[in-house]
Structure formats: structure tokens, C-alpha cells
Write an enzyme that holds these catalytic residues in place. Sequence first.
Site, short mmCIF file in Angstrom:
data_model
loop_
_atom_site.label_atom_id
_atom_site.label_comp_id
_atom_site.label_asym_id
_atom_site.label_seq_id
_atom_site.Cartn_x
_atom_site.Cartn_y
_atom_site.Cartn_z
N GLY A 1 -18.76 -11.06 -2.23
CA GLY A 1 -18.83 -9.89 -1.36
C GLY A 1 -18.02 -8.74 -1.93
O GLY A 1 -16.79 -8.85 -2.08
N LYS B 1 -14.36 -8.78 20.81
CA LYS B 1 -15.30 -8.40 19.76
C LYS B 1 -16.57 -7.86 20.39
O LYS B 1 -17.03 -8.36 21.41
CB LYS B 1 -15.66 -9.60 18.88
N VAL C 1 -14.11 -4.17 1.76
CA VAL C 1 -12.93 -5.02 1.56
C VAL C 1 -12.99 -5.72 0.22
O VAL C 1 -12.06 -5.62 -0.59
CB VAL C 1 -12.81 -6.04 2.71
N GLY D 1 -18.19 -5.36 -0.77
CA GLY D 1 -18.26 -4.19 0.11
C GLY D 1 -16.92 -3.50 0.19
O GLY D 1 -16.12 -3.54 -0.75
#
Length: 349
Positions: free
Chosen positions: A183, A81, A187, A185
Site C-alpha cells: 500500500g 467510525k 500513509v 497511498g
Amino acid sequence: MLTDWGFPDFDDHEGVHLFSDRDSGLSAIIAVHSSKLGPAAGGVRFWHYADHRAAITDALRLSRGMSYKNAMADLPLGGGKGVILADRPGAEVTTAQLEAFGRATESLGGRYVTAEDVGMSEERMKVVASQTRHVSGLPVAAGGAGGDPGPVTARGVYLGVKAAAKRGLGASDMRGVRVALQGVGSVGGGVARLLAADGAKLTLADVNVERARALAVELGVDVVDASAILSHDADLFSPNALGAILTEQSIPTLKAKVVAGGANNQLATRADGQRLHDAGVLYAPDYVINAGGIINVGLEYLGQGDRDEVMARVDRIPLRLEQVWDESARTGDPESEVADRIAQQLIGR
């Protein structure tokens, strides 16, 4: 574990690389958890952290999650990452910083493969790609594997949510199932649209209140404050924002009997998986349900298959979840522990 270097989330990582570039102002971290199955693949996020320690901890947790995610998705890739540190909330990453991150990625000689994550985009990844070959998630021709991983992640999460609702609620379809979705966004918004089309009864929340309200109007659903969504009266809670939201304090407030969503690292600590299990909440381990994006960009980087192959693999996400749930039911162990155990066996740890 030899040492945690003062970071409890250090998990015998192969390398944790800290980068700075004076000319561009770049401060970045690349954590390589494992490359046993292949190059350590995982996106890079642009985010503001309270301090450098918090940024390193995030990189450690996310890279370990990518090792497990790629293994559970049967990809010949390890886990890594990248994190580019924003110097203040609301800052914009610059072209010079993206180029510097590309050079940092290239300096690792292919041990780490980067892609789009929070705060990044296809256009920004194109800038990174101007400095390194080891990047995926770039614009592709119609029908090809790759491109923006968000919609593919959303597809996999949606399939996982349906499987979780069937397993945990006995729901043959999503009509009337009350879903509290955190959330909205790339996704979360995609998941919301797919669930709304199936007749789910949605309640939305996002720290970006206007974004949540706009989607709620579009879909004709309810919206609540971000601070209230986790304890909202619902059948299923779907976290699709940032992680560490399932804690010793928040889990007792859950009214939902199923947790299934696309956010990474939803459990604040390992013990929180046991807490969910003890509370009788069915959990879809995050790195299993949200693997669609890495399947998409991983196959792009490997040059294996096309869009149809990507979708065929994404369609198998519920099968891996069923394996985890079956093993959890058989052993009495939390779903999170079972998933970790399967992933570690695949990696050979």
C-alpha cells in the site's frame, strides 16, 4: 456481552446508526463504540462493500479500534467510525451525499466526531463541515494542529517500524533492512519515502499498479504484484492498505519476522494474533502504531496544542509499543492481546 445482534464484532457498542437520504442517495453507517473517555472520534471512509453486512462489520471493527487507539494515545476521546457506502467500485461521492452525511453526524449531537479516512479528503471534509460542527481534519494555519492526517500517521508508523526493527531484528538503524511494504497511498507512500531516506531496502506493492511503479521509480526500489508482497522474502512486512490481511492462510506464508504497518484491523480474527505470536513474528498492534492521524485531528477538535505538541505526542508512539512488547515478553501473551488488555483497562471495560 449482552448480545452480538448476529454480528460477532459487535462489542457492546453504545450505538450503531444506519442512515439513508433519498434525495442524495446517501447510505451510511455511524458506529459509536465508546464515549466513556470523551466524544467518539474516528474518520469516515467512502468505500464499496460486497453487501450491507460487510459494511456494518467494518464499521464495528473500526470503531472498536478507534476506542483502543484513542485510549492508547492518551486522548480524551472515545471511539467511533463512519462509513459512506459506494454503490459500485470506482464511484465518486457527491457533494449532496457529503452534506447529507454532515447532517447525519450533526443529528448525534456531538457523540460522534468525524474526520478524513479512506476515500475522503480535506476538501470533502470541508463539505461535511458545512453541515456539522463535529468534524476535524480541516485545513489549518501553518503550525496548527489538524489538517490532512495522512502525513502525521505516516510519521508515527515510520517511528514504529524503526522501533520494531530494533526490537525484532536487532537493527540499530534501517540501512539494509529488507522491508516489504503493502500500500503506497498517503500513509504507505509517506512511510516508504522516510524508510528509503534511511537506506532501507524496499519492495513495494499496491492494487494500483501504476502508483506503485511510479513511487518505485522515484525511490529507486523494487515493485512486485500485490498478491505476492505478503510472502515476499523480507525482514519486515509493513501493511499500509486495507485490513484483514493476516489470516490463518496467509500467516504461514510470511517470511518476515516483524509486522509493523499503518493499516487498520490487520488481523482477520483474534486468533490470528496468537498465530503470529506462535510463529515467532513480532507484531506492532495497528491501533498503537498508526495513532498519529487521530492525535493530529483529535487535538485540532479539542483545541489543545499546536503542531509541535502533535509531533511530541507522535514521538511517544514507540514508547507505547515498547510497553506492549515488554508485557508480551513477560507474560507470553500475544502482542495483540496485551494491547487490547491495556486499552480496555484505560477505557474501564
